[in-house]
Design a protein around this motif. Structure first.
Motif: not given
Length: 195
Positions: A142-144, A149-151, A154-155
């Motif tokens: 998860x580079x953010x 933003x990571x959520x 993932x979506x």
């Protein structure tokens, strides 16, 4: 509940039984439990099934429950062992017997033929493949910087996993049904952008 040997713990089995759930968990064979396989009579072994539910040549299943000490486990646990000829080039382990690869799982399911129960347990591998494919499409990192933003990332990975999961339905008669995400992306998804 089906898991590999990572779920074969006393706590997980107890959790399942307290909630009246059926479980099928990988059961790690020690040299002592593997030696008990030698005491299974020849006539007890039943032919195992392949992924399609047909008899698989060179693979058998039998119940190991009465031949090993399960007193440390919850009552009602059964241990079923699979013996099969290893694939060419495969290394045998110390727990393998008579040139056959041994794998086992524990279950509290009381009904059903052993080959059916063993096939049901092995079918969990398709879920593990989907998880691996999701990791290959971005879930691994998860580079953010922000959690929001990571959520979103993932979506997007979940959406991609749904799209690549369609290959099982749409490409059912084509060898592309088993392609990995990278090959799908390069050979199928990028086709429309070619001149």
């Amino acid at each position: 509940m089906r898991t590999d040997s990572g779920g074969g713990t006393h706590e997980f089995v107890q959790y399942c039984q307290q909630r009246r759930l059926q479980y099928s968990v990988g059961f790690t064979l020690t040299t002592i439990t593997a030696a008990a396989v030698d005491r299974i009579p020849e006539h007890v072994w039943a032919p195992a099934y392949d992924a399609g539910g047909k008899v698989r040549d060179g693979a058998w299943v039998a119940e190991l429950t009465g031949l090993i000490d399960l007193s440390a486990w919850r009552s009602g646990m059964r241990v079923i062992v699979r013996a099969e000829r290893p694939h060419p080039g495969a290394q045998l382990r110390f727990t393998d017997r008579n040139g056959l690869r041994l794998t086992a799982f524990a279950t509290n399911t009381t009904r059903g033929q052993l080959p059916d129960l063993e096939l049901r347990h092995r079918r969990r591998a398709c879920y593990e493949d989907r998880i691996r494919a999701a990791k290959d499409t971005g879930l691994r990192n998860l580079p953010l910087h922000g959690s929001d933003a990571n959520r979103i990332g993932i979506e997007i990975v979940c959406l991609v996993a749904e799209l690549t999961g369609l290959q099982l339905l749409v490409l059912h008669d084509h060898h592309a049904r088993h392609w990995e995400p990278k090959r799908l992306r390069l050979r199928l998804f990028s086709t429309a952008t070619r001149p």
